[in-house]
Design an enzyme around this catalytic site. Structure first.
Site, PDB file in Angstrom:
ATOM      1  N   GLY A   1     -41.255  12.728 -26.030  1.00 19.98           N
ATOM      2  CA  GLY A   1     -42.665  12.402 -25.811  1.00 19.98           C
ATOM      3  C   GLY A   1     -43.446  12.513 -27.104  1.00 19.98           C
ATOM      4  O   GLY A   1     -43.780  11.525 -27.755  1.00 19.98           O
ATOM      5  N   ARG A   2     -43.696  13.769 -27.494  1.00 18.06           N
ATOM      6  CA  ARG A   2     -44.562  14.047 -28.641  1.00 18.06           C
ATOM      7  C   ARG A   2     -44.147  13.307 -29.904  1.00 18.06           C
ATOM      8  O   ARG A   2     -44.988  12.788 -30.624  1.00 18.06           O
ATOM      9  CB  ARG A   2     -44.549  15.552 -28.905  1.00 18.06           C
ATOM     10  CG  ARG A   2     -45.590  16.008 -29.896  1.00 18.06           C
ATOM     11  CD  ARG A   2     -45.420  17.472 -30.273  1.00 18.06           C
ATOM     12  NE  ARG A   2     -45.068  18.313 -29.166  1.00 18.06           N
ATOM     13  CZ  ARG A   2     -45.929  19.068 -28.475  1.00 18.06           C
ATOM     14  NH1 ARG A   2     -47.197  19.083 -28.816  1.00 18.06           N
ATOM     15  NH2 ARG A   2     -45.501  19.800 -27.468  1.00 18.06           N
TER      16      ARG A   2
ATOM     17  N   ARG B   1     -55.554  21.203 -25.966  1.00 15.85           N
ATOM     18  CA  ARG B   1     -54.504  21.982 -26.641  1.00 15.85           C
ATOM     19  C   ARG B   1     -55.031  23.187 -27.419  1.00 15.85           C
ATOM     20  O   ARG B   1     -54.452  24.268 -27.342  1.00 15.85           O
ATOM     21  CB  ARG B   1     -53.662  21.073 -27.546  1.00 15.85           C
ATOM     22  CG  ARG B   1     -53.026  19.897 -26.776  1.00 15.85           C
ATOM     23  CD  ARG B   1     -51.993  19.137 -27.596  1.00 15.85           C
ATOM     24  NE  ARG B   1     -50.809  19.924 -27.813  1.00 15.85           N
ATOM     25  CZ  ARG B   1     -50.516  20.542 -28.925  1.00 15.85           C
ATOM     26  NH1 ARG B   1     -51.315  20.423 -29.980  1.00 15.85           N
ATOM     27  NH2 ARG B   1     -49.435  21.277 -29.013  1.00 15.85           N
TER      28      ARG B   1
ATOM     29  N   CYS C   1     -69.261  24.806 -21.514  1.00 13.34           N
ATOM     30  CA  CYS C   1     -69.754  26.184 -21.401  1.00 13.34           C
ATOM     31  C   CYS C   1     -68.618  27.190 -21.310  1.00 13.34           C
ATOM     32  O   CYS C   1     -68.403  27.822 -20.272  1.00 13.34           O
ATOM     33  CB  CYS C   1     -70.640  26.296 -20.174  1.00 13.34           C
ATOM     34  SG  CYS C   1     -71.902  25.039 -20.204  1.00 13.34           S
TER      35      CYS C   1
HETATM   36  N1  LLP Z   1     -38.457  16.251 -20.696  1.00 16.40           N
HETATM   37  C1  LLP Z   1     -38.932  17.233 -19.918  1.00 16.40           C
HETATM   38  C2  LLP Z   1     -38.187  17.623 -18.721  1.00 16.40           C
HETATM   39  C3  LLP Z   1     -40.138  17.878 -20.254  1.00 16.40           C
HETATM   40  O1  LLP Z   1     -40.596  18.855 -19.493  1.00 16.40           O
HETATM   41  C4  LLP Z   1     -40.853  17.477 -21.426  1.00 16.40           C
HETATM   42  C5  LLP Z   1     -42.110  18.108 -21.797  1.00 16.40           C
HETATM   43  C6  LLP Z   1     -40.314  16.430 -22.194  1.00 16.40           C
HETATM   44  C7  LLP Z   1     -39.106  15.851 -21.810  1.00 16.40           C
HETATM   45  C8  LLP Z   1     -40.987  15.915 -23.430  1.00 16.40           C
HETATM   46  O2  LLP Z   1     -41.098  16.867 -24.433  1.00 16.40           O
HETATM   47  P1  LLP Z   1     -41.618  16.441 -25.883  1.00 16.40           P
HETATM   48  O3  LLP Z   1     -40.599  15.516 -26.483  1.00 16.40           O
HETATM   49  O4  LLP Z   1     -42.951  15.787 -25.729  1.00 16.40           O
HETATM   50  O5  LLP Z   1     -41.730  17.729 -26.596  1.00 16.40           O
HETATM   51  N2  LLP Z   1     -48.676  20.179 -23.084  1.00 16.40           N
HETATM   52  C9  LLP Z   1     -47.836  20.729 -24.115  1.00 16.40           C
HETATM   53  C10 LLP Z   1     -46.447  20.168 -24.064  1.00 16.40           C
HETATM   54  C11 LLP Z   1     -45.779  20.345 -22.740  1.00 16.40           C
HETATM   55  C12 LLP Z   1     -44.418  19.703 -22.673  1.00 16.40           C
HETATM   56  C13 LLP Z   1     -43.904  19.679 -21.291  1.00 16.40           C
HETATM   57  N3  LLP Z   1     -42.626  19.053 -21.130  1.00 16.40           N
HETATM   58  C14 LLP Z   1     -48.498  20.531 -25.456  1.00 16.40           C
HETATM   59  O6  LLP Z   1     -49.591  19.986 -25.498  1.00 16.40           O
HETATM   60  O7  LLP Z   1     -47.969  20.951 -26.478  1.00 16.40           O
END
Ligand code: LLP
Length: 419
Positions: A279-280, A316, A346
């Site tokens: 994702g990120r 975040r 607030c």
């Molecule tokens: N697969 C699963 C099962 C996941 O739970 C996640 C992310 C991903 C893939 C993707 O991970 P990435 O490649 O994006 O790291 N809200 C948090 C991040 C939460 C991630 C949750 N799961 C933040 O803003 O840092």
């Protein structure tokens, strides 16, 4: 964020002046770069060329239809965690056979919907879920393709809220119970065991946790094979970090190459399809949040730049004390003061950056960087604040990809009591 450059003292995004974006679409507004999204996905795709690999995009990071559409066209699969995400992915033109369904609490309705759509795989996180899915699939005369999400008990070395592979985590099936769970799965009428899955956390900036998790998965694949349970794929999840504040995570290519090298050395997994759920690293540094300074104020202790974006737009910093670089759109020379960049909500936790050296005046525009992942997708309407507009820049043009919400829409579903 190499799609940003300074021209005549102003910040430009893929050749579009951010002043103009603010003028045309208002603030706060998220701005994404098409080239940056395609470039990030393309790096994964190139590294995987010639191999049996499905790169899925974990759409929870940013689920705007335009983003999904670009990635679907580029050939990405999708990792979803809800029926809502499935609907969104299909609405954006995704092919269900390239969708994997993750998540710890899938409802019966969601399982049914995904089965009807024909998703590639259910990443099952408990034996109860396995039984529920089997019952639903068997009732429809089907067998659901399943991988079990294993909790490899690996420390991803990241923020505790986004670390998911530790023993005490709610995610996945405990390492010690995995073999038993697979044996049960293999005997269930509505289940077809196809793979194994793990995801150890997010914003991981070292190679070693990925490799440690892979080692544990390889061990399990070998033991399953010895038990007569043959798998077709291994899903290693996502989690590759990005540069927010000078972190130097492995490149996308380096990560995949290290994984391929380890996989090629293992006869048990060498021939299996590999899947990922990033994702990120695909969208994080492809987006920024553009905000305008409303007021500058100071007390004895601190200087505050009160801006028109807030924790409801980008959660975040409030949630994880996450750091996002903040840069002025118009450069005004050297900074003379340090500012806490705060929103109008607030809550004392409503800040976007603290103690930042910035040369700014009221009404200036600021760009909050690295906001393409988990920015808009985690936003809320707290304080009855309509969510921001979203814009995609593409070869010199700016396209609106989500309208700013109206206040009326925020209470349109509320109902007053009868007299
Ligand atoms: N697969 C699963 C099962 C996941 O739970 C996640 C992310 C991903 C893939 C993707 O991970 P990435 O490649 O994006 O790291 N809200 C948090 C991040 C939460 C991630 C949750 N799961 C933040 O803003 O840092």
């Amino acid at each position: 964020m190499d799609w940003l450059e300074s021209r005549d003292g102003r910040l430009n995004a893929e050749g579009v002046c951010l002043d103009e974006v603010a003028e045309r679409f208002g603030t706060p507004v998220y701005v994404y770069s098409r080239a940056a999204i395609e470039g990030a996905y393309g790096e994964f795709a190139r590294a995987a060329r010639g191999r049996k690999v499905l790169i899925c995009y974990a759409m929870k990071a940013n689920s705007n239809l335009a983003v999904l559409d670009l990635l679907a066209r580029a050939g990405a699969g999708f990792d979803i965690v809800s029926g809502g995400e499935l609907q969104r992915a299909l609405a954006a033109g995704a092919d269900a056979s390239r969708v994997v369904f993750s998540g710890v609490g899938k409802s019966a309705a969601e399982l049914r919907m995904a089965l009807d759509a024909g998703v590639r795989c259910f990443n099952v996180e408990s034996r109860s879920e396995l039984r529920r899915l089997s019952t639903i699939a068997a009732a429809a005369g089907r067998r659901a393709p399943v991988s079990l999400r294993v909790n490899p008990d690996v420390d991803a070395g990241t923020h505790p809220y986004i670390s998911t592979g530790l023993r005490e985590s709610k995610f996945g099936i405990a390492h010690a119970e995995v073999l038993e769970a697979y044996r049960e799965a293999a005997g269930l009428p509505g289940i077809e065991v196809t793979g194994i899955d793990c995801h150890i956390g997010s914003q991981i900036t070292e190679l070693s946790p990925f490799i440690a998790a892979l080692e544990r998965i390889i061990e399990l694949v070998e033991r399953l094979a010895a038990d007569g349970i043959a798998l077709r794929h291994v899903d290693l999840g996502g989690g590759l970090g990005i540069d927010y504040a000078g972190e130097r995570p492995p490149t996308r290519t380096a990560l995949l190459e290290a994984i391929f090298a380890r996989v090629d050395a293992s006869p048990a997994v060498r021939g299996l399809e590999l899947m990922f759920e990033f994702g990120r690293s695909i969208v994080g540094n492809a987006g920024l949040l553009l905000t305008r300074v409303e007021y500058l104020k100071s007390n004895e202790a601190r200087n505050f730049a009160v801006v028109d974006a807030a924790m409801n737009d980008l959660m975040r910093p409030a949630l994880y004390e996450a750091f996002h670089r903040i840069v002025p759109v118009r450069q005004r020379g050297t900074a003379e003061a340090r500012w806490d960049v705060v929103g109008p909500v607030c809550e004392s936790g409503d800040w976007l950056g603290r103690d930042r050296a910035l040369a700014i005046e009221e009404e200036d525009l600021l760009a909050v960087l690295s906001a393409g992942a988990y920015g808009m997708s985690m936003s809320s309407n707290y304080n009855t604040r309509p969510r921001a507009a979203e814009v995609m820049v593409d070869r010199g043009a700016a396209h609106l990809i989500r309208e700013r919400e109206t206040v009326e829409s925020l209470y349109a579903l509320d109902r007053r009591l009868p007299d």
